[in-house]
Design an enzyme around this catalytic site. Sequence first.
Site: not given
Length: 745
Positions: A265, A375, A423-424, A432, A452, A553
Amino acid sequence: MIKQALILVVCGAAVLTVGILIGHYGITKSSSSSSAPSWVKDVVKDVDESFIEKFLSEVDNIQIQENLRELTKVPHMATTVGDEQTVQFMLKRWQDPDTGLDQAWREEYMVYLSFPDPKNPNKVTVVSPTDTVLHTAREKEKNYTKDQDDPEVVQPYAAYSPAGHAKGKLVYANQGKPSDYQELNRTVDLRGTIAITRYGGAGRAAKAINAAPFGVIGVLVYTDPADINDGLMSDVDETYPHSWYMPPSGVERGSFNTHYGDLLTPYLAAKEETYRIPAENITGIPPIPIQPIGFEDAYKLICELGGGKAPDNWQGAFNCTYNFGGPGFKPTSVFNSSDVKLDIYNFEEVKNSSNVMGVIRGSVEPDRYVIYGNHRDSWVHGAIDPSSGTSVMLELTRVLGRMVKQGKWRPRRSIIFGSWGAEEFGLIGSAEYTEQYFTKLSERTVAYINVDIAVFANATLRASGMPSVQNVIFKAAKQVNAAGLDSTSVYDNWIKYFNRTSPEHGTIPNVGYLSGAGSDYAAFVHYLGITSMDISYTYDRSKTKARIYPAYHTAYDTFDYASKYIDPGFVSHQAVARTAGNVLIRLADSLVLPLNCSDYAESLEAYLKTAVTLYEQQVHARNISMEPLKRAVASFRRAASHLDQVILSSDLANETPLKVRRINDQLMLLDRAFLDPLAFPHKYAFRHVIWASSSAGKSTFPGLADAFAKAESSGQSSDWDKVHYHLSVLSQAIEGAANTLTDVI
């Protein structure tokens, strides 16, 4: 007739005199000193320094620690059961009757995500010519604590990698930059090969996007110990669980896409009934399978490669020579004549993702917003990324919320808190949100504060933002004690680690620029042109070459890791909370917004100086003038100085509130003037002509730098036309911004 007129004049004068006397003596004293309307005091009220002191004293490191403990109990990847638990936790805290906000709610979007198949894990193997499996890369990171054993720990994977099966001879392509593949292709036929690359140098998706034109059919990516561990590799006594360094099986997960926001989108909020483009029309994602692996497996593959020796700057920490690959392995290797095979079973799905929103309504200017966000979703437990930031945000809202509930404080402007989802996967929740509320946010938002990863490590503050926020960050940092250093301020500690020389201010801490899309500030900066900043604590770069904290991560980014190796005692978290909260209060409560246009002018002048040095001689040779750009920057400096003088010479507490509002609107809307929706047609949602991303690597205007690099490389007249175009875009944007700072016509 004249006599009658004189009589009327005398009588009129007498009546007027009597009236004045009655008016003077007849009005009571209490009436003459009647108070102004109650709202007048609120309108002229400025930030309360004693309130800031009280706020700073109440920010509690133990509360932050317990927030983090709660947030990291389970993995909470976007849209999973764990993510929903964090949604409910945020709502519970922000709706608390004693310490909550005025209002809290969830904002939902239907977004396009990518997952590995839990029933059919991705595999990386070395197979012989007879398809015998000679080696299988580890599919799950090694357990050191119960956290890694949680069944909800997602297998390491590359989000948005296409599913597929690729088998070919292995080659080593350094960081997967275009120049790396070009260098490799000079000596090796890359058609049908699998490339192994290391993190850094190029974006995650770019490693595969850059490879495909050379005929590469699959890509592996790993973190070299030279880039993350200062060369250390052993989990016996060197890496986690013995230190902060990544253990051999650690794998950095990530989103392998180039654009931010929901991929189906573009420029529209991803609501259920929103139009979606066909999935095959998505751009900026890997065209070939790609998979991340740990450095223990990368070591086994790279050290067996044949072919010529790779350049010195391609060498890493392994105790072997990094070769290009024959393609393939050395004749003496146990993997001789073998292929590397990727079996990727990723799938895509549209799922419901939630932002959690909260607000403290402003008392005087409720239609002016200061937004503070971070986030909420993580790849696994996410203690540092992102829960360090969420823990800090929850402590800010606890302290401020309680003061609001007790009737002790209400900000001048409204404060909006955003706990962004997904967010990731590409900054989806914040993007959005900006698409859904584009007009309202464009018209009303004063600034965006992003925290963050609040704490990368515990050495010093690090901040990035528009130049206009530099002064308010400095002021806040001077009022906060540095972590673990009661007699040293955050500011004084910061200046020892990161500093620069300012023509105006002398030696000051270096505030970076938000020129990429590394976190949720991206949509606010590049799409909406909202003054933004990103604040964190980080490490001493003289003591480590790690490109980021080593557990980033991975399944090792846990409460255990954070509390032992990143911030024991959580005092760095506390310092960030106090600094960011101080900035937040000043932006929300100051009579005149604490934004400085002259600092912006200094940055533009520095960019101009670099551009003139690098480009003027060559563009002049092609009859392209840089004089309009020089005039525009000079005009901006004059306008900024003028507005500074207007603010300094005005007694705004005793002037019409409309003057204050006018000045604040000039400050608030400055960055909107730098937006050009046509400047970067090939960069999705990048519209800010000063801070857009650039691949040229020059500290100057990004569009000009990229255009010049391309023109210099190609020599084509059409590319030099683009240089001229970007000079015109810049000149007119900067001149236009200057005009917004001058007096109203």
